[in-house]
Design an enzyme around this catalytic site. Sequence first.
Site, PDB file in Angstrom:
ATOM      1  N   ALA A 125       5.456  31.665 -66.951  1.00  0.00           N
ATOM      2  CA  ALA A 125       5.485  30.704 -67.885  1.00  0.00           C
ATOM      3  C   ALA A 125       4.822  29.509 -67.605  1.00  0.00           C
ATOM      4  O   ALA A 125       4.158  28.984 -68.665  1.00  0.00           O
ATOM      5  CB  ALA A 125       7.211  30.428 -68.217  1.00  0.00           C
TER       6      ALA A 125
ATOM      7  N   GLY B 249       5.445  36.619 -61.357  1.00  0.00           N
ATOM      8  CA  GLY B 249       6.850  36.238 -61.339  1.00  0.00           C
ATOM      9  C   GLY B 249       7.202  35.729 -62.711  1.00  0.00           C
ATOM     10  O   GLY B 249       6.231  34.855 -63.389  1.00  0.00           O
ATOM     11  N   CYS B 250       8.402  35.695 -63.278  1.00  0.00           N
ATOM     12  CA  CYS B 250       8.717  34.918 -64.630  1.00  0.00           C
ATOM     13  C   CYS B 250       8.440  33.554 -64.808  1.00  0.00           C
ATOM     14  O   CYS B 250       7.788  33.120 -65.598  1.00  0.00           O
ATOM     15  CB  CYS B 250      10.291  35.566 -64.841  1.00  0.00           C
ATOM     16  N   MET B 251       8.970  32.908 -63.727  1.00  0.00           N
ATOM     17  CA  MET B 251       8.944  31.470 -63.695  1.00  0.00           C
ATOM     18  C   MET B 251       7.254  30.952 -63.625  1.00  0.00           C
ATOM     19  O   MET B 251       6.846  30.168 -64.186  1.00  0.00           O
ATOM     20  CB  MET B 251       9.724  30.629 -62.778  1.00  0.00           C
ATOM     21  N   ALA B 252       6.671  31.797 -62.739  1.00  0.00           N
ATOM     22  CA  ALA B 252       5.145  31.424 -62.625  1.00  0.00           C
ATOM     23  C   ALA B 252       4.414  31.836 -63.817  1.00  0.00           C
ATOM     24  O   ALA B 252       3.826  30.868 -64.268  1.00  0.00           O
ATOM     25  CB  ALA B 252       4.603  32.330 -61.307  1.00  0.00           C
TER      26      ALA B 252
END
Length: 339
Positions: free
Chosen positions: A153, A148-151
Amino acid sequence: MKVGILGGSGYAGAELYRLLLNHPNFNVTFISSEKYAGKPVEKMLKGFAHNGHSHNLRFNHLDDLPFDLDFVFSALPTGVLPKYVEKILEKTSLIFNVSGDFRFKDATTLQQYYPETLAIESDQILSSYYIPEFSDFDKNANIINLPGCMALASIYAAYPLVKNKLINPNIFVDVKTGSSGAGKSTKETAADRFGNFRLYRAFNHRHLPEIAMALGSSVGKVGFAAYSLDISRGIYASVYSQIKKGVTEVDVKKAYFKTYKSCKFVANLTGKQSVPMLKSTNGTNFAEVKATVHEGQCIAVVSLDNLLKGAAGQAVQAANKYYQLVEDTGLDTLAGMWP
């Protein structure tokens, strides 16, 4: 190679289509959307109104997936892929998945965050979790799940510290994200978001166990807070930690340099005036990372585009690596949106 895009009318699916239009090895011959089935792709996706490609490709129902695709990218909304996965795998041998389904195998985590996945029991499904910079492919897997995108980063920010055991176990992750991270179905209005900045999720988010899983047993408690920014795209993640006694700033800098020196799409910033910025990474498949140490504390920050490096871009990057192409094929002309 003939490829398909499942869920092509969402933000990530549209970005996949854009990236693959000029990919020399992957040719999109199928793209699904239940809402727009039968309609021309480039008339329904606003970003393609004036590009003149005229591929005459139309959206199709997912049930109409053909048998002649080498592989597919899935950008289906969370919960949809499990309902179709067995039928999809009867028609194609490999799925690169950017949605959350199948990232976990632990029943407790699935029950809390992805109950639709937990309901699927099939010997046909062999899934693996893949981070392009850190993982090896499981060639037996038929679903390759991207972070996932937040994960992603947060993992980029914390990984060198955790891998090299430079910090005390507990960390806190602070993530700011643009509105496209919620997808097209968000209930938040422009009036709610414009000129506003707010906490929208604390301690309980489906990307939280993903961060802990990727960092492994060396990490302790992972605190988490996500904030909504008044921007359309981009993620800025900060990881706060305490360095162990005897660890120096030089040790930390060396760890980041060693981790990312050979990574095509992660830029480790070292200059005193250099800091990760959304305008440097938005529109690209790059992530920028920098760690700063002061009096036993460490702040590691990362910027990336949630729709590219956090979704479509990393999926194309993964497919390039899987099929032993040059890693940046189809991604090498993307430049940041500055100013």
